[in-house]
Design a protein around this motif. Sequence first.
Motif, short mmCIF file in Angstrom:
data_model
loop_
_atom_site.label_atom_id
_atom_site.label_comp_id
_atom_site.label_asym_id
_atom_site.label_seq_id
_atom_site.Cartn_x
_atom_site.Cartn_y
_atom_site.Cartn_z
N ASN A 139 42.60 77.78 0.72
CA ASN A 139 41.76 79.23 -0.09
C ASN A 139 40.37 78.61 -1.29
O ASN A 139 40.81 80.05 -2.04
N ILE A 140 39.61 78.15 -0.74
CA ILE A 140 38.92 77.80 -1.97
C ILE A 140 38.06 79.01 -2.05
O ILE A 140 37.65 79.30 -0.98
N GLY A 171 41.13 76.60 4.49
CA GLY A 171 41.14 77.53 5.21
C GLY A 171 42.82 77.71 4.42
O GLY A 171 42.97 79.10 3.78
N ALA A 172 43.65 76.43 4.13
CA ALA A 172 44.71 76.24 3.94
C ALA A 172 45.00 76.17 2.26
O ALA A 172 45.42 76.61 1.88
#
Lengths: 425, 477
Positions: free
Chosen positions: A130-131, A127-128
Amino acid sequence: MEQRIKIAIIGGGPAGLAAALGAYESGIKAEDILIIERDSCLGGILNQCIHAGFGLHRFGEELTGPEYAERYIKKVREADIGFITDAMVLALNDNKDITYISPTTGIVHLKAEAVILAMGCRERTRGALNIPGTRPAGIYTAGTAQRFVNIEGYMPGKEVVILGSGDIGLIMARRMTLEGAKVKAVCELMPYSSGLARNIAQCLDDFQIPLMLSHTVVKIHGKERVTGVTIAEVDSSLKPIPDTYKYISCDTLMLSVGLIPENEVSKGADIEIDRVTNGAVVDNFRQTSKSGIFACGNVLHVHDLVDFVSMESELAGRSAAKYVTEGFSGENKSDTVPKGGVRYVVPQKYYGSSIDEKTEFFYRVGKNYRNVSLNVLADGTLILKKKLVRAAPGEMGNISLKGEALDKARKASNLVFTIEEGENV
Amino acid sequence: MIYDVVIIGAGVTGTLLARELTKYKLNICFIDKGPDAANAASRANSGIVHAGFDAKSGSLKAKLNVRGCKMMKRITEELCVGYRNIPSLVLCFSESDRAALNELYERGIKNGVPDLRIVERDELVKLEPNISDKAIAALYAPSAGIVSPYELCIAAGENAVQNGASYIFNYEVKSITENDGIYIVSDGNSNVSARYIVAACGIHCDDIAAMSGDLDFEIIPRKGEYMLFDKSCAGCVRNVLFPLPTKNGKGVLVAPTADGNLIIGPNANVSEKDDTETTACGLNEIYENAVKLVKTLPSLKNVITSFAGQRPTPSTGDFIIKFSAKYKKMLHIAGIESPGLASSPAVAEYAVQLLSQAGLILEPNIKFNPYRKKLIKIRELSDDEKQKYISKNPAYGKIICRCESITEGEIVDAIQRPMGATTIDGVKRRTRAGMGRCQGGFCMPRVTEILSRELKKDMSDIRKYGQDSILLYGKTK
């Protein structure tokens, strides 16, 4: 329930254990120390690090993670230092009031004279980053996968692509391979690895696992379970290059893309945080911006080697002991300043008049260097030059000040740490 | 057994309708192709309780939105669901947009939206200190709110089950036939029979309608991507901020969530059905649009997850709530796109009226309990209350999800409740375990263990969500 304690240590991993022993060996009674551990046993993340490679600096021998932890746990038990497990700190304020929760005690309000922060770190997640892509099962941080394999005894995947070449990722590349999984590639966004050179050799090269530098995952495929990832090469500004997109089929994407000190509790005490390390700003005693609150280990700055965590934490423990027995006098603190290629220096501040006979400073550089020097300047004057054959972002460096250099440092209002390249080196 | 009503689709429309129908002496069953309630649109949307000024005056959408918004406070109280009544602001950035803002205001007044007014820059800055420097005025709607969409959906399902409804999950409807006034729904393996059918299946409404021969509408799946920020960013805005709407919809919003995060999104792109992939350009697009609404937006470093959901956009332009032409007792509830969540309590109420008009006998169920079985949220209790629960059950003192402070006791409750959790995501949506900044990194293995223990299944048989979302491939060597 209300409790009082001289020294409360938040976290019972390698940092907390060493801090407790540091305080104990400085004369604090065992019953005046309490380690608060959120897991069911002491030892922290070392318990799942069953590979060898720990303790070379600290003990001069190669131990596994659990063996390394056991040395400290044994001493803590022998000394009868207080600890509570399954206990999670919910709040801390700058008065050193701690609230924790556990199944056996319920809610406890603990008033401490000194607090040592030793909460460790957590992994960065998908999430960090943003894939883009789908959100199927089969995306694990390397640490989560490590827990499944080494603690639970289950295989989280069969065909694996690893993003990020942090040490846990490298270790897991080998571990998964030994357990029969196929590790297809390790992609690293940067043009260099953030892991230790020895881990690249022993965990990737020895198993012919390709390390793809300047590559990243641009898309995750698979509806329910990962079916593949699209990877791409990145340019010098780290942007994916369109013609280089390549699909790799796999059932698992493992992430080893950085560690973040777990300072959520520290924020409650309004502690000053270093924006580069994401840990507290500390002085050479590892005291934070709040008097009587200390920090050490990975919650302070992410280390590569547990040996240095232990040494730093023993220092924090000794300092907390000094704080509760003699107190710290209010001498002026001076600043350390990272410059030109040096990303950060810990400690960020130091007490000029009370530096020990030898004071160590830890630092990281921002890129790979060969044949450079690390220069230390006291108020602009060079006081120490250390030749470095190589320096890499993945390897924390340390430099000791002693003798004449230390005398000069004591009088200075700032110490600049900088990398020098070129012929003068 | 023949059910009085079978509801196809356990989204928020379906579960709230199931609950509404349990107020009467009826045998109700709701079914879904997924492993839980809130599989699709109800799982991934903005979580906004829209005030009701967007929809065309006189439309079903307008009527049900305003009514649903009014009902939301009470229903969320009964169901123990996080809801906050916070105003929405539609921002106007230039004098040339004034006309559009006024039009929206006029429409809102016509639709019956309470306390609606236009606020000028001076007041706007007071209402929302982080408002963009370029915003000159806004439409202020204090009746709006925020709610956790999947929580509302699951809670309604639970309460329906508590009141006697049945449910079947992992049941994908393949055919609907009629035999002697009884409808037979089949997934190819087993049948479910009913006197009345309600099809409330989101983007698949037209597929189900085709089974009953109703081909007069289509559902266009429009994907919307979102980014969710860490709780430390919650203070970014106090209100729900929108740009002026366009043909494509209400635009990218910036809003707090009912659980205390910050959300931005969605964009709107027509896509394949069930496509919930996020894309690099989509995520860029929403960030770039969100930035325009505020003075400062937290950096991308603070994003904890991104996701996409699909809106079931109807070809007719309005909610479609009508009986099948062929199957007289099969009700379609289709095209419940935004403001579907806000409208959902009113949609349920309206559907019951229509079913009654079609002959469904509504005899009050005096045992109906509107209150969902008490939900213990340790993190929200005072220290004394926490202590009380822990001394009764020590598992309430054992934190499993560190980021959100969720205890083992709460996770076990979520599994054991009516319509309990059976998957990792099921636990997550009921308790928030795994929804914090580490996104389950620490707690996911522990939650897997707890599910395995409580459901008496091997760890390898625990799924993330769907049947094929395998987490573990057996034991190590």
